[in-house]
Design a protein around this motif. Structure first.
Motif, PDB file in Angstrom:
ATOM      1  N   LEU A   1      -4.393  11.691   4.895  1.00 25.89           N
ATOM      2  CA  LEU A   1      -3.831  10.633   4.055  1.00 25.89           C
ATOM      3  C   LEU A   1      -4.079   9.260   4.683  1.00 25.89           C
ATOM      4  O   LEU A   1      -4.250   8.267   3.963  1.00 25.89           O
ATOM      5  CB  LEU A   1      -2.340  10.876   3.841  1.00 25.89           C
ATOM      6  CG  LEU A   1      -1.635   9.933   2.867  1.00 25.89           C
ATOM      7  CD1 LEU A   1      -2.292   9.918   1.505  1.00 25.89           C
ATOM      8  CD2 LEU A   1      -0.170  10.313   2.719  1.00 25.89           C
TER       9      LEU A   1
ATOM     10  N   TRP B   1      -9.004   3.882   2.882  1.00 24.79           N
ATOM     11  CA  TRP B   1     -10.102   3.803   1.928  1.00 24.79           C
ATOM     12  C   TRP B   1      -9.641   3.152   0.628  1.00 24.79           C
ATOM     13  O   TRP B   1     -10.316   2.310   0.043  1.00 24.79           O
ATOM     14  CB  TRP B   1     -10.580   5.230   1.738  1.00 24.79           C
ATOM     15  CG  TRP B   1     -11.533   5.479   0.639  1.00 24.79           C
ATOM     16  CD1 TRP B   1     -12.880   5.295   0.669  1.00 24.79           C
ATOM     17  CD2 TRP B   1     -11.214   5.999  -0.646  1.00 24.79           C
ATOM     18  NE1 TRP B   1     -13.415   5.661  -0.531  1.00 24.79           N
ATOM     19  CE2 TRP B   1     -12.415   6.101  -1.351  1.00 24.79           C
ATOM     20  CE3 TRP B   1     -10.025   6.400  -1.261  1.00 24.79           C
ATOM     21  CZ2 TRP B   1     -12.458   6.572  -2.644  1.00 24.79           C
ATOM     22  CZ3 TRP B   1     -10.065   6.872  -2.544  1.00 24.79           C
ATOM     23  CH2 TRP B   1     -11.281   6.954  -3.219  1.00 24.79           C
ATOM     24  N   ARG B   2      -8.430   3.498   0.179  1.00 26.26           N
ATOM     25  CA  ARG B   2      -7.895   2.885  -1.033  1.00 26.26           C
ATOM     26  C   ARG B   2      -7.712   1.387  -0.838  1.00 26.26           C
ATOM     27  O   ARG B   2      -8.093   0.588  -1.693  1.00 26.26           O
ATOM     28  CB  ARG B   2      -6.535   3.495  -1.397  1.00 26.26           C
ATOM     29  CG  ARG B   2      -5.969   2.871  -2.659  1.00 26.26           C
ATOM     30  CD  ARG B   2      -4.534   3.203  -2.887  1.00 26.26           C
ATOM     31  NE  ARG B   2      -3.658   2.274  -2.199  1.00 26.26           N
ATOM     32  CZ  ARG B   2      -2.396   2.054  -2.565  1.00 26.26           C
ATOM     33  NH1 ARG B   2      -1.877   2.701  -3.565  1.00 26.26           N
ATOM     34  NH2 ARG B   2      -1.657   1.215  -1.893  1.00 26.26           N
TER      35      ARG B   2
ATOM     36  N   LYS C   1     -11.085  -0.299  -0.978  1.00 24.25           N
ATOM     37  CA  LYS C   1     -11.680  -0.224  -2.295  1.00 24.25           C
ATOM     38  C   LYS C   1     -11.013  -1.194  -3.271  1.00 24.25           C
ATOM     39  O   LYS C   1     -11.681  -1.927  -3.989  1.00 24.25           O
ATOM     40  CB  LYS C   1     -11.500   1.205  -2.809  1.00 24.25           C
ATOM     41  CG  LYS C   1     -12.477   1.558  -3.841  1.00 24.25           C
ATOM     42  CD  LYS C   1     -13.247   2.800  -3.487  1.00 24.25           C
ATOM     43  CE  LYS C   1     -14.503   2.821  -4.311  1.00 24.25           C
ATOM     44  NZ  LYS C   1     -15.339   3.953  -4.035  1.00 24.25           N
ATOM     45  N   VAL C   2      -9.697  -1.185  -3.258  1.00 19.03           N
ATOM     46  CA  VAL C   2      -8.946  -2.039  -4.171  1.00 19.03           C
ATOM     47  C   VAL C   2      -9.191  -3.501  -3.837  1.00 19.03           C
ATOM     48  O   VAL C   2      -9.409  -4.326  -4.714  1.00 19.03           O
ATOM     49  CB  VAL C   2      -7.450  -1.705  -4.106  1.00 19.03           C
ATOM     50  CG1 VAL C   2      -6.638  -2.745  -4.837  1.00 19.03           C
ATOM     51  CG2 VAL C   2      -7.201  -0.331  -4.693  1.00 19.03           C
TER      52      VAL C   2
ATOM     53  N   PHE D   1      -7.398   8.372   3.459  1.00 20.47           N
ATOM     54  CA  PHE D   1      -7.426   8.043   2.031  1.00 20.47           C
ATOM     55  C   PHE D   1      -6.759   6.704   1.732  1.00 20.47           C
ATOM     56  O   PHE D   1      -7.218   5.943   0.883  1.00 20.47           O
ATOM     57  CB  PHE D   1      -6.753   9.147   1.206  1.00 20.47           C
ATOM     58  CG  PHE D   1      -7.680  10.275   0.880  1.00 20.47           C
ATOM     59  CD1 PHE D   1      -8.805  10.055   0.096  1.00 20.47           C
ATOM     60  CD2 PHE D   1      -7.445  11.558   1.355  1.00 20.47           C
ATOM     61  CE1 PHE D   1      -9.665  11.085  -0.212  1.00 20.47           C
ATOM     62  CE2 PHE D   1      -8.313  12.592   1.059  1.00 20.47           C
ATOM     63  CZ  PHE D   1      -9.418  12.360   0.280  1.00 20.47           C
ATOM     64  N   MET D   2      -5.665   6.427   2.420  1.00 22.84           N
ATOM     65  CA  MET D   2      -4.971   5.169   2.169  1.00 22.84           C
ATOM     66  C   MET D   2      -5.795   3.978   2.660  1.00 22.84           C
ATOM     67  O   MET D   2      -5.833   2.933   2.014  1.00 22.84           O
ATOM     68  CB  MET D   2      -3.597   5.162   2.844  1.00 22.84           C
ATOM     69  CG  MET D   2      -2.564   6.066   2.213  1.00 22.84           C
ATOM     70  SD  MET D   2      -2.314   5.772   0.455  1.00 22.84           S
ATOM     71  CE  MET D   2      -1.571   4.159   0.511  1.00 22.84           C
TER      72      MET D   2
ATOM     73  N   GLU E   1      -6.992   0.182 -10.545  1.00 23.63           N
ATOM     74  CA  GLU E   1      -8.368  -0.266 -10.319  1.00 23.63           C
ATOM     75  C   GLU E   1      -9.299   0.881  -9.960  1.00 23.63           C
ATOM     76  O   GLU E   1     -10.516   0.759 -10.059  1.00 23.63           O
ATOM     77  CB  GLU E   1      -8.409  -1.297  -9.188  1.00 23.63           C
ATOM     78  CG  GLU E   1      -7.703  -2.595  -9.499  1.00 23.63           C
ATOM     79  CD  GLU E   1      -8.477  -3.447 -10.490  1.00 23.63           C
ATOM     80  OE1 GLU E   1      -9.681  -3.194 -10.675  1.00 23.63           O
ATOM     81  OE2 GLU E   1      -7.867  -4.343 -11.086  1.00 23.63           O
ATOM     82  N   LEU E   2      -8.731   1.983  -9.491  1.00 23.82           N
ATOM     83  CA  LEU E   2      -9.580   3.088  -9.055  1.00 23.82           C
ATOM     84  C   LEU E   2      -9.937   4.003 -10.216  1.00 23.82           C
ATOM     85  O   LEU E   2      -9.214   4.067 -11.207  1.00 23.82           O
ATOM     86  CB  LEU E   2      -8.868   3.891  -7.955  1.00 23.82           C
ATOM     87  CG  LEU E   2      -8.522   3.125  -6.675  1.00 23.82           C
ATOM     88  CD1 LEU E   2      -7.826   4.046  -5.680  1.00 23.82           C
ATOM     89  CD2 LEU E   2      -9.768   2.535  -6.036  1.00 23.82           C
TER      90      LEU E   2
ATOM     91  N   PHE F   1      -8.323  12.255  -5.810  1.00 25.74           N
ATOM     92  CA  PHE F   1      -8.333  12.496  -4.369  1.00 25.74           C
ATOM     93  C   PHE F   1      -7.165  11.805  -3.674  1.00 25.74           C
ATOM     94  O   PHE F   1      -6.486  12.386  -2.834  1.00 25.74           O
ATOM     95  CB  PHE F   1      -9.665  12.046  -3.766  1.00 25.74           C
ATOM     96  CG  PHE F   1     -10.738  13.078  -3.940  1.00 25.74           C
ATOM     97  CD1 PHE F   1     -10.850  14.122  -3.041  1.00 25.74           C
ATOM     98  CD2 PHE F   1     -11.590  13.033  -5.030  1.00 25.74           C
ATOM     99  CE1 PHE F   1     -11.811  15.093  -3.216  1.00 25.74           C
ATOM    100  CE2 PHE F   1     -12.551  14.008  -5.219  1.00 25.74           C
ATOM    101  CZ  PHE F   1     -12.666  15.035  -4.306  1.00 25.74           C
ATOM    102  N   LEU F   2      -6.937  10.569  -4.066  1.00 27.87           N
ATOM    103  CA  LEU F   2      -5.855   9.815  -3.436  1.00 27.87           C
ATOM    104  C   LEU F   2      -4.505  10.457  -3.727  1.00 27.87           C
ATOM    105  O   LEU F   2      -3.703  10.710  -2.826  1.00 27.87           O
ATOM    106  CB  LEU F   2      -5.879   8.380  -3.969  1.00 27.87           C
ATOM    107  CG  LEU F   2      -4.806   7.477  -3.401  1.00 27.87           C
ATOM    108  CD1 LEU F   2      -5.057   7.260  -1.927  1.00 27.87           C
ATOM    109  CD2 LEU F   2      -4.795   6.155  -4.127  1.00 27.87           C
TER     110      LEU F   2
ATOM    111  N   ALA G   1      -3.954  13.717  -1.942  1.00 29.53           N
ATOM    112  CA  ALA G   1      -3.633  13.536  -0.525  1.00 29.53           C
ATOM    113  C   ALA G   1      -2.187  13.085  -0.342  1.00 29.53           C
ATOM    114  O   ALA G   1      -1.499  13.532   0.576  1.00 29.53           O
ATOM    115  CB  ALA G   1      -4.585  12.523   0.107  1.00 29.53           C
ATOM    116  N   ILE G   2      -1.727  12.243  -1.249  1.00 27.87           N
ATOM    117  CA  ILE G   2      -0.334  11.780  -1.149  1.00 27.87           C
ATOM    118  C   ILE G   2       0.620  12.956  -1.347  1.00 27.87           C
ATOM    119  O   ILE G   2       1.645  13.060  -0.695  1.00 27.87           O
ATOM    120  CB  ILE G   2      -0.055  10.677  -2.187  1.00 27.87           C
ATOM    121  CG1 ILE G   2      -0.806   9.411  -1.812  1.00 27.87           C
ATOM    122  CG2 ILE G   2       1.439  10.374  -2.278  1.00 27.87           C
ATOM    123  CD1 ILE G   2      -0.826   8.361  -2.885  1.00 27.87           C
TER     124      ILE G   2
ATOM    125  N   HIS H   1      -3.760   4.171  -8.635  1.00 26.11           N
ATOM    126  CA  HIS H   1      -4.046   2.745  -8.633  1.00 26.11           C
ATOM    127  C   HIS H   1      -4.911   2.408  -9.832  1.00 26.11           C
ATOM    128  O   HIS H   1      -5.950   3.020 -10.041  1.00 26.11           O
ATOM    129  CB  HIS H   1      -4.741   2.336  -7.342  1.00 26.11           C
ATOM    130  CG  HIS H   1      -4.635   0.864  -7.109  1.00 26.11           C
ATOM    131  ND1 HIS H   1      -5.324  -0.042  -7.865  1.00 26.11           N
ATOM    132  CD2 HIS H   1      -3.882   0.158  -6.254  1.00 26.11           C
ATOM    133  CE1 HIS H   1      -5.004  -1.257  -7.465  1.00 26.11           C
ATOM    134  NE2 HIS H   1      -4.132  -1.169  -6.482  1.00 26.11           N
TER     135      HIS H   1
END
Lengths: 426, 277
Positions: B31, B37-38, B41-42, B34-35, A114-115, A122-123, A126-127, A112
């Motif tokens: 996941l 959290w994403r 955050k976004v 994490f998703m 923005e991150l 990390f994201l 995990a994916i 992403h």
């Protein structure tokens, strides 16, 4: 004794036409479809206008094997990889996979903008199926592989495209799956990065893990794989030691007589708004040739349409030997004057044509690749095996010695012979 | 290095109603975190007001409701100040409506992920719904502040709030799964959704008390799970309305039905996502 890593049996995948471009329906269409079906009592199983992207494909891959997969655009390679990585389901057949599949067709998936780099690692990890502690333990390694240490807490939207790519690849490469599927990532990035990718791939292979490598880059396939599958029109044509398979692939199916016309299903959706029409080998008058002589000039033309104007577009060709070595690359806006004349190409139909001078290519078989891109913005279309042709060396420099000349080019150079020991007597 | 026997995965065509494969969901549980959290955050990085939105949306709605329904139309509020009365309902409602909106777009928005990598697709709508819980908690703190301001003491039943929050989430996930899967196949959902949300709000006791609904229709009214949710919130916090009863039971069963049917429908459609999205 090696065990099986992948077992594929009678695999088939059917697509409804139009699905390639992400075709969703509206409720109205579905209702009227169902209504009509009932009315005419047509059996619903008969899907109209569907094609088999993959049909009756069977093969086994042993653990630790590095297998190449070659085929033209639209041959079914990507579909095969998508089924193996469980993105899409097959219509028929069974695949048994032993172990985690990691694929490098998913570089940067879920990134992403923005991150920050750290957050994206990390994201993305995990994916791709990594556990949090697994990512933590490899974090430093990933960061140093990607060479982004100083930017790790910067949002990735501020990264250069090279940094972004390196980071994305680094995460995927550190997944350590039992089976690694690689698709064309090597076609992107700078030479340094490509070397790194190839290095990482051979590391993976050396660790005894299984690699499936899909590429249009024959020299990379030859270098990295022992055996190769040749896929065409959804069928598995051949499985053979790589040298044999590449030879078979380059000499077969590419024998269109001096002209290649792209079918709609061979054009990937991402090419939009660029629509490739054809590439042709012609003489000065525009007649299509199926072979050329080394001593005569010939012409290469790419015909295409633009649905929308494209900024900075360059359309070009590659000439590649049948061993997969590049001879040269040339774009229609290589000339600075030409480049300035076409900062943006308006929509419409075009033909880019170039003259390849006499006394350039050696005798043998050559492949023409086509590339349409905007520098550092986007590669719209790319086909490294668009067309193949033979060059007859008769009459070329040095043909009075009936021997094979090494090298892809056979230029007529201006030689001068001087005697320099001064012992000549007049 | 000793490698354990690799996990065997079988890929083959599935037909009809597929098994839920909850094991896979468990393997990928991190996941979900994490998703979620994403998403948070976004959302907060991109919007200027950030966390403020979580409060503003229900709060401003409450102000408008208080002026028009409470003051001008004189809608009864079971003996508590109307602002508190409507805000208590608006907190779970905002969570619910936002969840529907985010969940229904979750798959289409992440099409680049769906077409490139395998993971249980259910995680996307799930994480979209769960991200709303943070907004809920922030808005809840504001409610506690309002209660102090209006001198309303929460009842001893406040400990049941987590149950009613859960009921909201189960309903939201159930409907969210339906909508997200339908949205991949039929983009009409984009047009249907605003209407659906609005319609749903009118048939839920947000701006008015359940006591206005005739007795004989109460059980039919409870088929809307949000009725049970809102009734529960008001009962636990303000002590108005009914204690958990048939209404709560019917709402819970309906929520469960939406949840389970949503999971199965989603699973049935899942195999087409990568080709359709």
């Amino acid at each position: 004794m090696s065990r099986t890593a992948i077992h594929v049996e009678h695999l088939g995948k059917q697509y409804r036409l139009g699905q390639f471009v992400g075709n969703y329906r509206t409720l109205r269409e579905t209702f009227s479809e169902k209504f009509n079906a009932r009315k005419t009592e047509e059996p619903r199983k008969l899907l109209p206008e569907s094609i088999w992207a993959l049909e009756d494909v069977s093969f086994d891959v042993l653990q630790g094997e590095v297998l190449g997969v070659v085929g033209r655009n639209g041959a079914g390679k990507s579909t095969l990889l998508k089924i193996l990585s469980r993105v899409t389901e097959p219509t028929r057949g069974v695949v048994e996979i032993y172990g985690r599949v990691g694929s490098l067709l998913e570089v940067g998936t879920g990134f992403h903008p923005e991150l920050t780099g750290r957050e994206n690692i990390f994201l993305n990890g995990a994916i791709l199926g990594m556990k949090k502690n697994e990512i933590e333990s490899k974090f430093d390694e990933i960061v140093s592989f990607a060479e982004v240490e100083t930017f790790i807490d910067t949002p990735v939207k501020r990264y250069s495209s090279g940094m972004y790519l390196r980071l994305a690849f680094a995460v995927a490469a550190h997944l350590e799956p039992e089976i690694l599927v690689v698709d064309e990532v090597l076609a992107v990035g700078d030479a340094d990065f490509q070397r790194k990718c190839l290095g990482k791939m051979s590391d993976v292979a050396k660790q005894g893990r299984t690699v499936l490598f899909v590429s249009h880059n024959m020299s990379a396939i030859l270098r990295l794989t022992q055996e190769t599958l040749v896929i065409d029109k959804g069928h598995l044509l051949l499985r053979a030691p790589t040298a044999e398979a590449v030879d078979f692939y380059l000499s077969r199916g590419l024998t269109q007589e001096g002209q290649r016309i792209w079918q709609p299903d061979e054009i990937p959706a991402r090419a939009d708004p660029f629509v490739p029409v054809a590439v042709r080998l012609t003489d000065r008058k525009g007649h299509i040739l199926d072979g050329v002589r080394s001593t005569e000039p010939f012409f290469l033309e790419v015909e295409y349409k633009l649905k929308k104007p494209i900024k900075g577009l360059r359309v070009g060709i590659y000439i590649i030997t049948s061993h997969g070595e590049f001879v040269f690359t040339s774009f229609d806006t290589d000339d600075p004057a030409q480049f300035e004349q076409y900062p943006q190409r308006p929509e419409g139909a075009y033909r880019s044509r170039c003259e390849v001078p006499a006394n350039l290519l050696n005798g043998g078989r050559f492949v023409v690749g086509v590339n349409a891109s905007s520098y550092r913005i986007k590669t719209y279309f790319h086909d490294e095996q668009a067309l193949a042709f033979n060059v007859d060396a008769a009459g070329a420099p040095g043909t009075h010695w009936p021997e094979n000349r090494l090298g892809a080019v056979r230029p007529m150079l201006a030689w001068k012979i001087d005697k320099i020991d001064g012992s000549e007597k007049k | 290095m000793v490698r354990s026997e690799p996990r065997k995965i079988i890929v083959k065509p599935t037909t009809g109603w597929a098994a839920l494969n909850l094991r896979d969901l468990w393997i990928y549980r991190e996941l979900v975190y994490f998703m979620t959290w994403r998403n948070l955050k976004v959302r907060y990085k991109q919007s200027l007001l950030g966390i403020g939105w979580a409060i503003l949306q229900p709060f401003l709605t409450m102000v408008v409701f208080s002026i028009f329904f409470g003051n001008l139309a004189g809608v009864p509020s079971d003996g508590v100040p109307y602002p508190i009365f409507s805000y208590t309902a608006l907190i779970p409602w905002t969570l619910f409506s936002k969840a529907l909106q985010d969940a229904s777009h979750s798959l289409v928005q992440s099409s680049h992920m769906i077409t490139k990598v395998y993971f249980p697709r259910m995680i996307l709508p799930l994480a979209a719904v769960l991200a709303g819980v943070v907004d809920f908690l922030i808005a809840f703190v504001v409610l506690l502040g309002m209660m102090v301001f209006y001198k309303v003491t929460p009842t001893a039943n406040i400990w049941t709030i987590p149950f009613f929050l859960l009921l909201t989430l189960v309903t939201a996930i159930g409907v969210g799964l339906w909508l997200s899967a339908l949205n991949v196949l039929y983009r009409d959902i984009n047009y249907v959704l605003p209407f659906l949300t609005q319609f749903w709000m009118y048939i839920s006791p947000i701006a008015y008390p359940t006591s206005m609904v005739p007795e004989k229709w109460r059980l039919v009214y409870a088929l809307n799970p949000m009725t049970g949710v809102v009734e529960g919130f008001r009962w636990a916090l303000l002590g108005t309305g009914q204690a958990p009863s048939m209404v709560t039971l019917i709402s819970s069963l309906m929520a469960l039905f939406l949840f389970i049917s949503g999971m199965f429908y989603f699973k049935r459609m899942e195999r087409q996502f990568a080709d359709m999205v």
